[in-house]
Enzyme design. Sequence first.
Site, PDB file in Angstrom:
ATOM      1  N   HIS A  52       1.095  -0.517  -0.109  1.00 34.71           N
ATOM      2  CA  HIS A  52      -0.228   0.328  -0.006  1.00 34.71           C
ATOM      3  C   HIS A  52       1.034   1.390  -0.187  1.00 34.71           C
ATOM      4  O   HIS A  52       1.892   1.028   0.076  1.00 34.71           O
ATOM      5  CB  HIS A  52      -0.431   0.286   1.141  1.00 34.71           C
ATOM      6  CG  HIS A  52      -0.504  -0.081   2.320  1.00 34.71           C
ATOM      7  ND1 HIS A  52       0.673   0.361   3.054  1.00 34.71           N
ATOM      8  CD2 HIS A  52      -0.363  -1.583   3.571  1.00 34.71           C
ATOM      9  CE1 HIS A  52       1.342   0.392   3.912  1.00 34.71           C
ATOM     10  NE2 HIS A  52       0.583  -1.193   4.488  1.00 34.71           N
TER      11      HIS A  52
HETATM   12  P1  TYD Z   1      -1.693  -2.904   7.737  1.00 39.28           P
HETATM   13  O1  TYD Z   1      -1.061  -1.510   8.189  1.00 39.28           O
HETATM   14  O2  TYD Z   1      -2.432  -2.811   6.628  1.00 39.28           O
HETATM   15  O3  TYD Z   1      -0.398  -4.329   7.557  1.00 39.28           O
HETATM   16  P2  TYD Z   1       0.886  -3.753   7.262  1.00 39.28           P
HETATM   17  O4  TYD Z   1       2.498  -3.023   8.289  1.00 39.28           O
HETATM   18  O5  TYD Z   1       1.693  -5.351   6.212  1.00 39.28           O
HETATM   19  O6  TYD Z   1       0.658  -3.202   5.502  1.00 39.28           O
HETATM   20  O7  TYD Z   1      -1.962  -2.870   9.083  1.00 39.28           O
HETATM   21  C1  TYD Z   1      -2.364  -4.481   9.814  1.00 39.28           C
HETATM   22  C2  TYD Z   1      -4.191  -4.384  10.676  1.00 39.28           C
HETATM   23  O8  TYD Z   1      -3.283  -3.820  12.035  1.00 39.28           O
HETATM   24  C3  TYD Z   1      -5.062  -3.497  10.155  1.00 39.28           C
HETATM   25  O9  TYD Z   1      -5.595  -3.753  10.774  1.00 39.28           O
HETATM   26  C4  TYD Z   1      -5.288  -1.854  10.380  1.00 39.28           C
HETATM   27  C5  TYD Z   1      -4.428  -2.456  11.853  1.00 39.28           C
HETATM   28  N1  TYD Z   1      -2.954  -1.216  12.579  1.00 39.28           N
HETATM   29  C6  TYD Z   1      -3.294  -0.480  12.950  1.00 39.28           C
HETATM   30  O10 TYD Z   1      -4.437  -1.080  13.890  1.00 39.28           O
HETATM   31  N2  TYD Z   1      -2.811   0.277  14.012  1.00 39.28           N
HETATM   32  C7  TYD Z   1      -1.294   1.021  13.177  1.00 39.28           C
HETATM   33  O11 TYD Z   1      -1.327   1.354  13.945  1.00 39.28           O
HETATM   34  C8  TYD Z   1      -1.296  -0.262  12.222  1.00 39.28           C
HETATM   35  C9  TYD Z   1       0.103   0.177  11.611  1.00 39.28           C
HETATM   36  C10 TYD Z   1      -2.168  -0.828  11.670  1.00 39.28           C
END
Ligand code: TYD
Length: 134
Positions: A52
């Site tokens: 993303h």
């Molecule tokens: P996401 O940012 O999509 O993960 P990645 O690091 O793989 O990009 O986040 C995964 C899940 O965690 C999503 O449901 C949102 C949650 N999340 C939070 O609640 N707080 C945060 O600070 C972050 C980074 C993610």
Amino acid sequence: MKISDCKINDLPKIQDRRGNLSFLESKNHIPFEIKRVYWIYDVPGGQKRGGHAYKTLNEFIIALSGSFDVILDDGKNKKKFSLNRSYYGLYIPKMIWRHIENFSTNSLCLILASDKYSEKDYLRNYNLFLKSVG
Ligand code: TYD
């Protein structure tokens, strides 16, 4: 933002026979104020994270332990950064598509972010991302 805006920043490393110490300060070693810290760990072999971009968020990624690769894409160019030391990190400004892969066993990926979590700030559709930067 462009791939050339993404940079490795060296951090202080205080060497000592008792062990090394590194640190960073908001707006000093990284160019933004830290509003949130999160970390990725216990990643099963072969898994990828990210996939993303953020509309406004800036981040700084450190391999506190182990190693992994950060793959960046500004819509025109791609670049891979391999992180494997705790005394430097990768600055990624807003509007850069990224994913993280090739996590080593027991790696610990620390991410400093310029704002609180907001799902509205995510661009999770690559084609929409390309349209936004086009
Ligand atoms: P996401 O940012 O999509 O993960 P990645 O690091 O793989 O990009 O986040 C995964 C899940 O965690 C999503 O449901 C949102 C949650 N999340 C939070 O609640 N707080 C945060 O600070 C972050 C980074 C993610």
